[in-house]
Design an enzyme around this catalytic site. Structure first.
Site, PDB file in Angstrom:
ATOM      1  N   ASP A  39      -2.862   6.728  11.865  1.00 23.58           N
ATOM      2  CA  ASP A  39      -2.058   6.143  10.787  1.00 23.58           C
ATOM      3  C   ASP A  39      -0.775   6.968  10.689  1.00 23.58           C
ATOM      4  OD1 ASP A  39      -0.862   5.185   8.516  1.00 23.58           O
ATOM      5  OD2 ASP A  39      -2.568   5.525   7.182  1.00 23.58           O
ATOM      6  N   HIS A  92       1.405   5.678   6.432  1.00 24.94           N
ATOM      7  CA  HIS A  92       1.113   6.247   5.111  1.00 24.94           C
ATOM      8  C   HIS A  92       1.271   7.758   5.172  1.00 24.94           C
ATOM      9  CE1 HIS A  92      -0.925   2.303   5.188  1.00 24.94           C
ATOM     10  NE2 HIS A  92      -0.565   2.254   3.913  1.00 24.94           N
ATOM     11  N   SER A 123       0.807  -1.216   0.000  1.00 27.27           N
ATOM     12  CA  SER A 123       0.000   0.000   0.000  1.00 27.27           C
ATOM     13  C   SER A 123       0.845   1.273   0.000  1.00 27.27           C
ATOM     14  CB  SER A 123      -0.956   0.018   1.199  1.00 27.27           C
ATOM     15  OG  SER A 123      -0.233   0.076   2.410  1.00 27.27           O
TER      16      SER A 123
END
Length: 440
Positions: free
Chosen positions: A413, A416, A165
Protein backbone atom coordinates in the site's frame (compact mmCIF):
# COMPACT_ATOMS: atom_id res chain seq x y z
CA UNK A 1 -6.44 6.77 -5.46
CA UNK A 2 -3.93 5.79 -7.88
CA UNK A 3 -1.20 7.15 -9.92
CA UNK A 4 0.50 7.26 -13.20
CA UNK A 5 3.68 5.19 -13.51
CA UNK A 6 6.41 4.48 -16.02
CA UNK A 7 8.96 1.74 -15.75
CA UNK A 8 12.28 3.26 -16.78
CA UNK A 9 15.56 3.93 -15.01
CA UNK A 10 13.83 6.67 -13.05
CA UNK A 11 10.31 5.40 -12.34
CA UNK A 12 9.27 8.69 -10.79
CA UNK A 13 9.78 10.67 -13.97
CA UNK A 14 7.00 10.50 -16.58
CA UNK A 15 6.76 11.32 -20.23
CA UNK A 16 10.24 12.66 -20.73
CA UNK A 17 9.83 12.79 -24.49
CA UNK A 18 6.80 15.02 -24.93
CA UNK A 19 7.29 15.21 -28.66
CA UNK A 20 6.81 11.55 -29.40
CA UNK A 21 3.02 11.57 -29.62
CA UNK A 22 2.66 7.93 -30.58
CA UNK A 23 4.68 6.84 -27.60
CA UNK A 24 2.75 9.12 -25.28
CA UNK A 25 -0.58 7.68 -26.37
CA UNK A 26 0.71 4.17 -25.78
CA UNK A 27 2.20 5.12 -22.42
CA UNK A 28 -0.93 6.89 -21.25
CA UNK A 29 -3.05 3.89 -22.22
CA UNK A 30 -0.74 1.59 -20.29
CA UNK A 31 -0.70 3.95 -17.33
CA UNK A 32 -4.48 4.12 -17.13
CA UNK A 33 -4.58 0.33 -17.05
CA UNK A 34 -2.43 0.52 -13.96
CA UNK A 35 -4.57 3.29 -12.55
CA UNK A 36 -7.72 1.32 -13.07
CA UNK A 37 -6.25 -1.80 -11.47
CA UNK A 38 -4.84 0.16 -8.58
CA UNK A 39 -8.30 1.48 -7.83
CA UNK A 40 -9.14 -2.12 -7.03
CA UNK A 41 -7.12 -1.76 -3.85
CA UNK A 42 -6.61 1.88 -3.11
CA UNK A 43 -9.56 2.70 -0.89
CA UNK A 44 -8.84 0.54 2.16
CA UNK A 45 -8.22 -2.50 0.02
CA UNK A 46 -9.91 -5.84 0.88
CA UNK A 47 -7.10 -8.30 0.16
CA UNK A 48 -6.64 -11.84 1.26
CA UNK A 49 -4.43 -11.08 4.25
CA UNK A 50 -3.59 -12.04 7.78
CA UNK A 51 -6.71 -11.68 9.88
CA UNK A 52 -5.30 -9.56 12.71
CA UNK A 53 -7.82 -8.03 15.10
CA UNK A 54 -10.55 -8.77 12.58
CA UNK A 55 -12.00 -5.78 10.77
CA UNK A 56 -9.43 -3.22 11.87
CA UNK A 57 -6.55 -4.91 10.08
CA UNK A 58 -8.39 -5.95 6.95
CA UNK A 59 -7.93 -3.62 4.01
CA UNK A 60 -11.35 -3.41 2.44
CA UNK A 61 -11.89 -3.57 -1.26
CA UNK A 62 -13.93 -0.52 -2.21
CA UNK A 63 -12.84 -0.48 -5.83
CA UNK A 64 -13.91 -2.12 -9.05
CA UNK A 65 -12.06 -3.73 -11.91
CA UNK A 66 -12.17 -1.30 -14.79
CA UNK A 67 -10.93 -3.28 -17.77
CA UNK A 68 -8.35 -2.51 -20.42
CA UNK A 69 -6.57 0.82 -20.83
CA UNK A 70 -8.26 3.81 -22.41
CA UNK A 71 -7.37 3.92 -26.12
CA UNK A 72 -6.69 7.65 -26.02
CA UNK A 73 -6.47 9.78 -22.93
CA UNK A 74 -7.81 13.32 -22.63
CA UNK A 75 -5.25 16.10 -22.99
CA UNK A 76 -3.23 16.79 -19.88
CA UNK A 77 -2.12 20.27 -18.91
CA UNK A 78 0.40 20.15 -16.04
CA UNK A 79 0.21 23.02 -13.60
CA UNK A 80 3.43 24.93 -13.09
CA UNK A 81 2.46 28.06 -11.16
CA UNK A 82 1.67 28.50 -7.49
CA UNK A 83 -1.79 29.72 -6.60
CA UNK A 84 -2.43 32.65 -4.26
CA UNK A 85 -6.03 33.90 -4.38
CA UNK A 86 -6.22 36.44 -1.57
CA UNK A 87 -3.97 34.32 0.67
CA UNK A 88 -6.63 31.66 1.01
CA UNK A 89 -4.10 28.89 1.42
CA UNK A 90 -0.49 28.06 2.23
CA UNK A 91 1.05 26.30 -0.77
CA UNK A 92 3.01 23.17 0.04
CA UNK A 93 5.01 24.01 -3.09
CA UNK A 94 6.75 26.60 -0.93
CA UNK A 95 8.16 24.30 1.72
CA UNK A 96 10.73 21.68 2.58
CA UNK A 97 11.28 18.68 4.81
CA UNK A 98 13.38 19.33 7.91
CA UNK A 99 14.80 16.79 10.37
CA UNK A 100 12.61 16.64 13.47
CA UNK A 101 14.41 14.97 16.39
CA UNK A 102 11.37 15.31 18.67
CA UNK A 103 9.20 13.10 16.49
CA UNK A 104 5.39 12.75 16.67
CA UNK A 105 3.36 13.65 19.76
CA UNK A 106 1.59 10.27 19.77
CA UNK A 107 2.48 6.66 19.08
CA UNK A 108 0.66 3.49 18.14
CA UNK A 109 0.63 2.75 21.88
CA UNK A 110 -0.91 6.03 23.05
CA UNK A 111 -3.49 6.23 20.23
CA UNK A 112 -6.21 3.61 19.89
CA UNK A 113 -7.80 5.05 16.76
CA UNK A 114 -5.24 3.68 14.29
CA UNK A 115 -6.70 1.15 11.86
CA UNK A 116 -4.68 -2.03 11.56
CA UNK A 117 -3.52 -1.48 7.99
CA UNK A 118 -1.98 1.90 8.90
CA UNK A 119 -0.40 0.73 12.16
CA UNK A 120 2.99 0.26 10.53
CA UNK A 121 5.06 -0.12 13.71
CA UNK A 122 2.76 -2.74 15.22
CA UNK A 123 2.70 -4.57 11.90
CA UNK A 124 6.47 -4.95 12.02
CA UNK A 125 7.94 -2.09 9.99
CA UNK A 126 11.60 -2.28 11.05
CA UNK A 127 12.67 1.35 10.46
CA UNK A 128 11.47 4.45 12.28
CA UNK A 129 13.39 7.24 10.57
CA UNK A 130 10.28 8.33 8.66
CA UNK A 131 8.85 9.57 11.97
CA UNK A 132 11.56 12.20 12.37
CA UNK A 133 10.90 14.54 9.46
CA UNK A 134 8.54 17.47 9.38
CA UNK A 135 7.36 19.85 6.67
CA UNK A 136 7.91 23.59 7.11
CA UNK A 137 7.33 26.60 4.86
CA UNK A 138 10.57 27.88 3.35
CA UNK A 139 10.79 31.17 5.19
CA UNK A 140 9.24 30.35 8.54
CA UNK A 141 8.47 27.53 10.94
CA UNK A 142 4.99 26.05 10.94
CA UNK A 143 3.67 25.85 14.54
CA UNK A 144 3.02 22.37 15.81
CA UNK A 145 -0.56 21.30 16.25
CA UNK A 146 -1.71 22.21 19.74
CA UNK A 147 -4.48 19.74 20.64
CA UNK A 148 -5.63 21.54 23.77
CA UNK A 149 -5.89 24.86 21.96
CA UNK A 150 -7.70 23.19 19.08
CA UNK A 151 -10.29 21.59 21.37
CA UNK A 152 -10.88 24.88 23.12
CA UNK A 153 -11.58 26.47 19.73
CA UNK A 154 -13.95 23.59 18.96
CA UNK A 155 -16.20 23.86 22.00
CA UNK A 156 -19.79 23.20 20.89
CA UNK A 157 -18.67 22.76 17.28
CA UNK A 158 -18.92 20.02 14.66
CA UNK A 159 -16.14 19.21 12.22
CA UNK A 160 -16.58 16.88 9.21
CA UNK A 161 -14.16 15.28 6.77
CA UNK A 162 -15.94 14.47 3.51
CA UNK A 163 -14.37 12.20 0.90
CA UNK A 164 -12.81 8.78 0.44
CA UNK A 165 -10.43 6.60 2.47
CA UNK A 166 -7.68 9.24 2.42
CA UNK A 167 -10.10 11.51 4.29
CA UNK A 168 -10.58 8.68 6.77
CA UNK A 169 -6.79 8.34 7.07
CA UNK A 170 -6.65 12.11 7.71
CA UNK A 171 -9.32 12.09 10.42
CA UNK A 172 -7.58 9.21 12.21
CA UNK A 173 -4.42 11.30 12.39
CA UNK A 174 -6.44 14.12 13.94
CA UNK A 175 -8.06 11.72 16.42
CA UNK A 176 -4.64 10.47 17.49
CA UNK A 177 -3.34 14.00 18.06
CA UNK A 178 -6.44 15.02 20.02
CA UNK A 179 -6.33 11.83 22.09
CA UNK A 180 -3.34 13.27 23.95
CA UNK A 181 -5.86 15.60 25.62
CA UNK A 182 -9.07 13.57 25.60
CA UNK A 183 -10.10 10.22 24.19
CA UNK A 184 -12.91 10.47 21.65
CA UNK A 185 -16.06 8.39 22.09
CA UNK A 186 -17.30 6.72 18.91
CA UNK A 187 -21.05 7.27 18.69
CA UNK A 188 -21.82 6.09 15.16
CA UNK A 189 -20.52 4.02 12.29
CA UNK A 190 -22.17 2.79 9.14
CA UNK A 191 -22.47 -0.88 8.27
CA UNK A 192 -19.09 -1.02 6.55
CA UNK A 193 -17.25 1.23 9.02
CA UNK A 194 -16.54 3.75 6.28
CA UNK A 195 -18.44 6.67 7.81
CA UNK A 196 -18.01 7.36 11.52
CA UNK A 197 -18.76 9.96 14.16
CA UNK A 198 -17.04 10.70 17.47
CA UNK A 199 -17.64 13.04 20.37
CA UNK A 200 -15.30 14.73 22.83
CA UNK A 201 -17.60 15.06 25.86
CA UNK A 202 -15.59 17.64 27.80
CA UNK A 203 -15.75 20.03 24.88
CA UNK A 204 -19.09 19.06 23.32
CA UNK A 205 -17.10 18.69 20.10
CA UNK A 206 -18.29 16.34 17.36
CA UNK A 207 -15.97 14.95 14.67
CA UNK A 208 -17.22 13.04 11.62
CA UNK A 209 -15.90 11.36 8.53
CA UNK A 210 -18.42 10.90 5.71
CA UNK A 211 -17.38 8.37 3.09
CA UNK A 212 -18.43 9.60 -0.36
CA UNK A 213 -15.68 8.89 -2.90
CA UNK A 214 -17.28 10.82 -5.76
CA UNK A 215 -19.04 13.51 -3.67
CA UNK A 216 -21.80 12.97 -6.25
CA UNK A 217 -24.68 10.55 -6.46
CA UNK A 218 -23.26 7.28 -7.79
CA UNK A 219 -24.43 3.75 -8.35
CA UNK A 220 -21.60 1.29 -7.88
CA UNK A 221 -22.12 -2.38 -8.79
CA UNK A 222 -19.60 -4.33 -6.74
CA UNK A 223 -19.74 -7.58 -4.83
CA UNK A 224 -18.25 -8.04 -1.38
CA UNK A 225 -14.81 -8.55 -2.94
CA UNK A 226 -15.01 -5.30 -4.88
CA UNK A 227 -15.48 -6.94 -8.27
CA UNK A 228 -17.74 -4.96 -10.61
CA UNK A 229 -20.63 -6.49 -12.48
CA UNK A 230 -21.32 -3.27 -14.39
CA UNK A 231 -19.96 0.20 -14.97
CA UNK A 232 -20.43 2.87 -12.33
CA UNK A 233 -23.30 5.23 -13.00
CA UNK A 234 -22.26 8.72 -12.00
CA UNK A 235 -24.79 11.56 -11.86
CA UNK A 236 -22.85 14.73 -12.59
CA UNK A 237 -25.66 17.11 -11.62
CA UNK A 238 -26.61 15.48 -8.28
CA UNK A 239 -24.62 15.59 -5.06
CA UNK A 240 -24.49 12.62 -2.72
CA UNK A 241 -27.18 13.19 -0.09
CA UNK A 242 -25.11 11.17 2.36
CA UNK A 243 -23.19 14.36 3.10
CA UNK A 244 -25.48 17.14 1.88
CA UNK A 245 -28.30 16.15 4.25
CA UNK A 246 -25.91 16.48 7.20
CA UNK A 247 -24.21 19.63 6.01
CA UNK A 248 -26.44 21.98 7.99
CA UNK A 249 -24.91 20.54 11.19
CA UNK A 250 -21.29 21.25 10.28
CA UNK A 251 -19.25 24.24 11.43
CA UNK A 252 -15.98 23.14 9.77
CA UNK A 253 -15.60 20.95 6.71
CA UNK A 254 -12.66 19.40 4.86
CA UNK A 255 -13.77 18.23 1.40
CA UNK A 256 -11.63 16.19 -0.97
CA UNK A 257 -12.13 14.41 -4.27
CA UNK A 258 -10.01 11.49 -5.34
CA UNK A 259 -8.88 9.05 -7.95
CA UNK A 260 -12.19 7.20 -7.98
CA UNK A 261 -12.91 9.45 -10.95
CA UNK A 262 -10.39 7.41 -12.95
CA UNK A 263 -12.65 4.37 -12.84
CA UNK A 264 -14.81 3.27 -15.73
CA UNK A 265 -18.12 5.14 -15.45
CA UNK A 266 -21.21 6.12 -17.41
CA UNK A 267 -21.99 9.82 -16.95
CA UNK A 268 -25.57 11.03 -16.47
CA UNK A 269 -26.78 14.64 -16.70
CA UNK A 270 -30.28 16.06 -17.01
CA UNK A 271 -31.84 12.59 -16.79
CA UNK A 272 -29.93 11.34 -19.80
CA UNK A 273 -26.66 9.59 -20.56
CA UNK A 274 -24.13 12.28 -21.41
CA UNK A 275 -21.09 10.12 -22.12
CA UNK A 276 -18.54 8.08 -20.23
CA UNK A 277 -15.01 7.50 -19.12
CA UNK A 278 -13.64 4.46 -20.92
CA UNK A 279 -16.65 2.50 -22.14
CA UNK A 280 -15.62 0.73 -25.37
CA UNK A 281 -18.50 -0.90 -27.21
CA UNK A 282 -21.10 1.36 -25.60
CA UNK A 283 -21.32 3.83 -28.50
CA UNK A 284 -21.00 6.73 -26.06
CA UNK A 285 -18.91 9.88 -26.17
CA UNK A 286 -15.62 9.53 -24.31
CA UNK A 287 -15.61 12.58 -22.03
CA UNK A 288 -12.69 11.66 -19.80
CA UNK A 289 -12.31 11.62 -16.03
CA UNK A 290 -11.30 15.28 -15.98
CA UNK A 291 -14.71 16.29 -17.33
CA UNK A 292 -16.45 14.52 -14.44
CA UNK A 293 -14.01 15.75 -11.81
CA UNK A 294 -14.46 19.35 -12.87
CA UNK A 295 -18.26 18.97 -12.87
CA UNK A 296 -18.15 17.46 -9.38
CA UNK A 297 -16.04 20.25 -7.91
CA UNK A 298 -18.17 22.92 -9.57
CA UNK A 299 -21.30 21.42 -8.03
CA UNK A 300 -19.71 20.95 -4.60
CA UNK A 301 -18.29 24.47 -4.45
CA UNK A 302 -21.54 25.97 -5.67
CA UNK A 303 -23.41 24.11 -2.94
CA UNK A 304 -21.14 25.18 -0.07
CA UNK A 305 -20.88 28.83 -1.15
CA UNK A 306 -24.58 29.46 -1.81
CA UNK A 307 -26.17 27.94 1.30
CA UNK A 308 -27.29 29.94 4.30
CA UNK A 309 -25.13 27.61 6.39
CA UNK A 310 -21.83 29.52 6.73
CA UNK A 311 -19.42 26.70 7.42
CA UNK A 312 -15.65 27.18 7.39
CA UNK A 313 -14.72 25.13 4.32
CA UNK A 314 -11.39 23.61 3.29
CA UNK A 315 -10.89 22.01 -0.13
CA UNK A 316 -8.00 19.54 0.11
CA UNK A 317 -5.96 18.92 -3.02
CA UNK A 318 -5.20 15.57 -4.61
CA UNK A 319 -2.93 13.00 -2.97
CA UNK A 320 -0.04 11.40 -4.91
CA UNK A 321 1.17 7.88 -4.26
CA UNK A 322 4.63 6.37 -4.57
CA UNK A 323 4.47 2.95 -6.24
CA UNK A 324 7.78 2.16 -7.92
CA UNK A 325 8.93 -0.66 -10.19
CA UNK A 326 5.38 -1.71 -10.92
CA UNK A 327 1.79 -1.31 -9.91
CA UNK A 328 0.14 -2.87 -6.88
CA UNK A 329 -0.75 -5.93 -8.95
CA UNK A 330 2.67 -6.30 -10.58
CA UNK A 331 5.06 -6.04 -7.67
CA UNK A 332 5.06 -2.27 -7.17
CA UNK A 333 6.72 -1.23 -3.92
CA UNK A 334 7.57 1.83 -1.82
CA UNK A 335 10.71 0.88 0.06
CA UNK A 336 12.32 4.30 0.43
CA UNK A 337 13.24 5.28 3.97
CA UNK A 338 13.89 9.03 3.62
CA UNK A 339 12.00 11.91 1.99
CA UNK A 340 12.79 13.18 -1.46
CA UNK A 341 14.78 16.36 -1.69
CA UNK A 342 13.31 19.24 -3.62
CA UNK A 343 13.77 18.61 -7.35
CA UNK A 344 14.26 14.86 -7.02
CA UNK A 345 10.71 13.98 -8.03
CA UNK A 346 8.14 15.34 -10.46
CA UNK A 347 4.39 15.25 -10.08
CA UNK A 348 2.67 12.76 -12.38
CA UNK A 349 0.58 14.13 -15.20
CA UNK A 350 -2.69 12.79 -13.79
CA UNK A 351 -1.99 14.40 -10.41
CA UNK A 352 -1.13 17.64 -12.22
CA UNK A 353 -4.40 17.48 -14.11
CA UNK A 354 -6.48 16.91 -10.99
CA UNK A 355 -4.70 19.61 -9.02
CA UNK A 356 -5.02 21.99 -11.96
CA UNK A 357 -8.79 21.49 -11.92
CA UNK A 358 -8.90 21.94 -8.14
CA UNK A 359 -7.04 25.24 -8.26
CA UNK A 360 -9.08 26.59 -11.17
CA UNK A 361 -12.45 25.75 -9.63
CA UNK A 362 -11.38 26.90 -6.18
CA UNK A 363 -10.25 30.22 -7.65
CA UNK A 364 -13.65 30.72 -9.29
CA UNK A 365 -15.49 29.90 -6.05
CA UNK A 366 -13.57 32.20 -3.71
CA UNK A 367 -15.23 35.36 -5.03
CA UNK A 368 -18.70 33.91 -4.59
CA UNK A 369 -17.80 32.63 -1.14
CA UNK A 370 -16.54 36.05 -0.05
CA UNK A 371 -19.76 37.70 -1.21
CA UNK A 372 -21.84 35.14 0.70
CA UNK A 373 -19.78 35.29 3.89
CA UNK A 374 -18.39 31.76 3.52
CA UNK A 375 -14.78 31.15 4.55
CA UNK A 376 -13.22 29.02 1.82
CA UNK A 377 -9.60 27.87 1.99
CA UNK A 378 -7.42 25.57 -0.07
CA UNK A 379 -5.62 22.90 1.95
CA UNK A 380 -2.82 22.27 -0.53
CA UNK A 381 -1.10 19.08 0.63
CA UNK A 382 -0.08 17.70 -2.77
CA UNK A 383 3.54 18.81 -3.02
CA UNK A 384 4.13 18.24 0.68
CA UNK A 385 2.96 14.65 0.27
CA UNK A 386 4.89 14.11 -2.95
CA UNK A 387 8.14 14.49 -0.98
CA UNK A 388 7.28 11.60 1.38
CA UNK A 389 7.70 8.23 -0.37
CA UNK A 390 8.94 6.89 2.97
CA UNK A 391 5.65 7.35 4.82
CA UNK A 392 3.42 4.60 3.37
CA UNK A 393 2.63 1.21 4.92
CA UNK A 394 4.07 -0.64 1.93
CA UNK A 395 4.03 -4.34 2.83
CA UNK A 396 3.31 -3.49 6.48
CA UNK A 397 -0.35 -2.86 5.80
CA UNK A 398 -0.78 -6.36 7.17
CA UNK A 399 0.51 -7.82 10.41
CA UNK A 400 4.07 -9.18 10.29
CA UNK A 401 4.04 -9.95 6.55
CA UNK A 402 7.49 -11.56 6.60
CA UNK A 403 7.20 -13.48 9.87
CA UNK A 404 6.95 -16.88 8.17
CA UNK A 405 8.95 -16.13 5.03
CA UNK A 406 11.37 -13.22 4.83
CA UNK A 407 11.16 -13.42 1.03
CA UNK A 408 7.38 -13.52 0.88
CA UNK A 409 5.81 -11.56 -1.96
CA UNK A 410 3.14 -9.29 -0.52
CA UNK A 411 1.09 -6.51 -2.02
CA UNK A 412 2.10 -3.00 -0.99
CA UNK A 413 0.00 0.00 0.00
CA UNK A 414 1.87 3.04 -1.32
CA UNK A 415 -1.09 5.41 -1.19
CA UNK A 416 -2.34 5.57 2.41
CA UNK A 417 -0.11 6.79 5.23
CA UNK A 418 1.40 5.19 8.31
CA UNK A 419 0.18 6.54 11.64
CA UNK A 420 2.01 8.30 13.06
CA UNK A 421 3.50 9.59 9.84
CA UNK A 422 3.66 12.36 7.23
CA UNK A 423 -0.11 12.89 7.18
CA UNK A 424 0.21 14.43 10.66
CA UNK A 425 1.75 17.48 8.94
CA UNK A 426 -1.56 18.00 7.17
CA UNK A 427 -3.09 18.75 10.55
CA UNK A 428 -0.31 21.19 11.49
CA UNK A 429 -1.18 23.05 8.31
CA UNK A 430 -4.91 22.70 8.91
CA UNK A 431 -4.76 24.19 12.40
CA UNK A 432 -2.60 27.12 11.31
CA UNK A 433 -5.05 27.95 8.53
CA UNK A 434 -8.02 27.58 10.88
CA UNK A 435 -6.48 29.87 13.51
CA UNK A 436 -5.53 32.37 10.81
CA UNK A 437 -9.11 32.28 9.50
CA UNK A 438 -10.62 32.80 12.96
CA UNK A 439 -8.25 35.62 13.86
CA UNK A 440 -8.51 37.17 10.40
Amino acid sequence: MVKEMRFDSNPLSLYKNKHNHVFVKFAVSFVLLGLAFRLFVSDSIRFSSVNFESQQTQIHVEEANTGPPVPSAPPINPLSADFHPNETHISSNQGKMDPDPSGPIYSNVTCHAIEGHQNCMRNGRPDSGYLYWRWNPRDCELPRFNPERFLNFMRNKWWAFIGDSISRNHVQSLLCILSQVEQAVEVYHDEEYRSKRWQFPSYNFTLSVVWTPFLLKAEVFEDINGVSSSEIRLYLDELDTKWTEQYKNFDYVVIAGGKWFLKTAIYHENNTVKGCHYCPGKNLTELGFDYAYRKALQLVLSFVTRLDQKAFVFLRTTTPDHFENGEWFSGGTCNRSVPFKEGEVEMRDIDCTMRDIELEEFGKATGIGAEKGVTLKLLDTTSLSLLRPDGHPGPYRQFQPFAKDKNAKVQNDCLHWCLPGPIDSWNDLLMEMMVDGING
